[in-house]
Design an enzyme around this catalytic site. Structure first.
Site, PDB file in Angstrom:
ATOM      1  N   ASP A 167       0.825  -1.205   0.000  1.00  0.00           N
ATOM      2  CA  ASP A 167       0.000   0.000   0.000  1.00  0.00           C
ATOM      3  C   ASP A 167       0.865   1.264   0.000  1.00  0.00           C
ATOM      4  OD1 ASP A 167      -2.825   0.946   0.393  1.00  0.00           O
ATOM      5  OD2 ASP A 167      -1.976   1.851   2.199  1.00  0.00           O
TER       6      ASP A 167
ATOM      7  N   GLU B 273      14.582 -15.136  -0.099  1.00  0.00           N
ATOM      8  CA  GLU B 273      15.027 -16.248   0.753  1.00  0.00           C
ATOM      9  C   GLU B 273      13.989 -17.375   0.773  1.00  0.00           C
ATOM     10  OE1 GLU B 273      15.584 -14.873   4.729  1.00  0.00           O
ATOM     11  OE2 GLU B 273      16.813 -13.180   4.058  1.00  0.00           O
TER      12      GLU B 273
HETATM   13  C1  BGC Z   1      -5.513   2.137  -0.411  1.00  0.00           C
HETATM   14  C2  BGC Z   1      -6.670   2.960   0.027  1.00  0.00           C
HETATM   15  C3  BGC Z   1      -6.334   3.536   1.385  1.00  0.00           C
HETATM   16  C4  BGC Z   1      -5.016   4.310   1.358  1.00  0.00           C
HETATM   17  C5  BGC Z   1      -4.486   4.546   2.724  1.00  0.00           C
HETATM   18  C6  BGC Z   1      -4.480   3.221  -0.578  1.00  0.00           C
HETATM   19  O1  BGC Z   1      -3.944   3.511  -1.620  1.00  0.00           O
HETATM   20  O2  BGC Z   1      -5.713   1.424  -1.577  1.00  0.00           O
HETATM   21  O3  BGC Z   1      -7.859   2.239   0.057  1.00  0.00           O
HETATM   22  O4  BGC Z   1      -7.349   4.410   1.785  1.00  0.00           O
HETATM   23  O5  BGC Z   1      -4.033   3.596   0.671  1.00  0.00           O
HETATM   24  O6  BGC Z   1      -4.013   3.352   3.267  1.00  0.00           O
END
Ligand code: BGC
Length: 559
Positions: free
Chosen positions: A222, A273
């Site tokens: 993310d 790994e």
């Molecule tokens: C996720 C979102 C989220 C954000 C903060 C992103 O890009 O896909 O859904 O709100 O990151 O974590």
């Protein structure tokens, strides 16, 4: 059918290699909206396990699960309070193990979401930071700073949260006085980690190992462009027209900083790994494929979402350009391109492709939005766009429900909305709830089979009865049947491992190419076009008399 003069142009070729992620079709599950076994109106892990046969029948190679880890759910799980446990809403670690074993036994891989930019404010580290003094090691795991102005009541810089409003919140110190500020690029319940702190780096190595040891096949990372912030946290004013997550500015002090690549080089080694080609996929919103390709250099991540492709309008010239530049840019670093049209952060492509007004990513559409789509046109284009996408070499991501042709839910009442964007902008941006409505499985069951009690955390529209999976299964012309046939032919003909050989001369509104034994033709214009010779093996709309109608795409085979 006619045999037009076709010009074969230079073929951009996908980088080759045998790892599964180079060619896989990966299906995104948004757990809270997929399948609810407990009946509380929120999907869960046993719900996913119970639907694995459907996913196998659909023909996907892998699943990506959005967060199911412990979380107060202020941002639907992207606010994690314990990275190594399952939130009770979704089940238990044992439920996760069952789901993983069930997927693996069907030959389906599973990648999980990792949220390293920020934690929940309920994470034990942040709670310790609040209880500790300024300058303490506890605060040094996050980005605490003194305020500006005489009383320190002006935030440390002018950064804005992606969800609207300031990116800083002020804390009350132990003695009751107003104190330092902490950075949160997203909601105030999502404090950003300080990635210059080795303790943070070590903790994430532990978290990666925890899930790799359990057998996951990789991670979707993310906000992979956001972890490292520019030295000194300088002021920055974003481009108001840019999407929430990146925009076009080249020098944003919190996106795409050089130092972030060191983190992924480290993770690359750690992941290597483990046996079995475990993969890292970057969620990095950057303006071009060339810049995004920096995240998938040979010693970094394996894949990155191709958001340039997702953001390309339904227009032949733009599509040809983005496919060419993607294959070249990713190919130049030895990585496959990925392709994606929908996810849980964008307006579903069955609606987006027919919008008639600008709609920056993350803003969403609702009852008062301008340029609302005509549903039938949106679905025609979505089916055509997917038909084009699934013929491209590389890896493709699908978002749950797109195989049913689900549109964005526009008419949600204000009081049911849950996206923090909606609250932080005082209702100015609708946010992302419209693409997150629980999906329909059975046309005449409560909540269309999503939950046994009929509860659903966001209400499902009445029109979705006809879109339910069971209603589409028996219908050869349904969107579900189209996806199944595209996925089966893609696999049988190894299109993921192929190459694009452009065909020219079919008209300005046409995208046409060869990939192996398949000729793909997509018509983005408003009039029908004559097709080259070939046997129709899949088409997004009926092909009659050797012509392809407007807003349609077809796969033709030699045999
Ligand atoms: C996720 C979102 C989220 C954000 C903060 C992103 O890009 O896909 O859904 O709100 O990151 O974590």
């Amino acid at each position: 059918m006619t045999s037009p003069e076709t010009d074969l142009v230079d073929a951009p070729v996908a980088a080759t290699g045998s790892e599964w992620w180079r060619t896989a079709v990966i299906y995104q599950i948004y757990p809270r909206s997929f399948s609810d076994s407990s009946g509380d109106g929120i999907g869960d892990l046993p719900g996913i396990t119970s639907r694995l046969d459907d996913l196998e029948t659909l023909g996907v190679d892998a699943l990506w699960l959005s967060p199911f880890q412990r979380s107060p759910q202020k941002d639907a799980g992207y606010d994690v309070s314990d990275y190594c446990d399952v939130d009770p809403l979704f089940g238990t670690l044992a439920d996760f193990d069952d789901m993983l074993a069930g997927a693996h036994s069907r030959g389906i891989r599973v990648i999980v979401d990792l949220v390293p930019n920020h934690s929940s404010d309920q994470h034990v580290w942040f709670q310790e930071a609040l209880a500790a003094a300024p300058g303490s090691p506890e605060r040094a795991r996050y980005l605490f700073r003194e305020g500006r102005g005489l009383d320190g009541d002006v935030p440390p810089n002018n950064w804005e949260s992606v969800f609207g409003g300031p990116a800083w919140s002020r804390v009350v110190e132990a003695d009751g006085s107003l104190g330092q500020w902490y950075l949160h690029l997203f909601d105030s319940t999502q404090p950003d980690f300080d990635w210059s702190n080795p303790v943070v780096r070590e903790e994430f190595r532990r978290i990666l190992r925890f899930w790799l040891d359990r057998g996951v096949d990789g991670f979707r990372v993310d906000v992979a462009h956001g972890l490292v912030k520019a030295e000194g946290l300088p002021d920055h004013t974003p481009d108001p027209e840019g999407g929430s997550m990146g925009g076009d500015a080249a020098d944003v002090p919190y996106w795409g900083q050089e130092g972030v690549h060191e983190v992924y080089r480290d993770w690359h080694e750690l992941v290597a790994e483990y046996e079995g080609d475990r993969a890292l996929c970057a969620e990095a919103w950057l303006p071009t494929p060339e810049r995004t390709a920096l995240w998938v250099r040979p010693d970094e991540m394996h894949q990155a979402f191709n958001f340039s492709y997702l953001e390309t309008p339904w227009d032949a010239a733009s599509l040809r350009d983005v496919v060419t530049s993607s294959l070249r840019a990713y190919g130049a670093v030895g990585a496959p391109s990925t392709w994606v049209l929908s996810n849980h952060d964008v307006v579903r492509h069955a609606s987006r492709l027919a919008l008639t007004a600008e709609n920056p990513q993350g803003h969403g559409i609702g009852p008062n939005s301008p340029g609302k789509p005509v549903a039938e046109l949106g679905l025609r284009r979505a089916r055509a766009a997917t038909t084009l996408m699934l013929a491209l070499p590389g890896s493709a991501y699908l978002y749950q429900g797109e195989e049913l042709g689900l549109p964005e839910v526009i008419e949600l009442d204000d009081h049911v909305r849950q996206d923090p964007t909606w609250f932080r902008t005082g209702g100015e941006r609708y946010g992302r709830d419209g693409c997150r409505v629980p999906i329909p499985w059975s046309s005449d069951a409560p909540a269309y089979g999503f939950s046994p009690t009929g509860d659903s955390w966001l209400p499902q529209p009445a029109e979705w009865a006809v879109l339910a999976r069971d209603a589409q299964l028996a219908d050869e012309a349904s969107t579900l049947s189209l996806y199944r046939s595209l996925l089966a032919s893609r696999r049988a003909r190894h299109l993921g491992a192929g190459a694009v050989e452009w065909i020219e001369g079919l008209g300005d509104d046409v995208v046409a190419f060869r990939n192996g034994t398949v000729t793909v033709v997509a018509n983005t214009g408003s009039t029908a076009v004559a097709l080259p010779d070939g046997i129709v093996i899949a088409s997004s709309a009926p092909v009659l008399g050797g012509t392809l109608p407007a807003d349609a795409a077809v796969w033709l085979a030699d045999d």
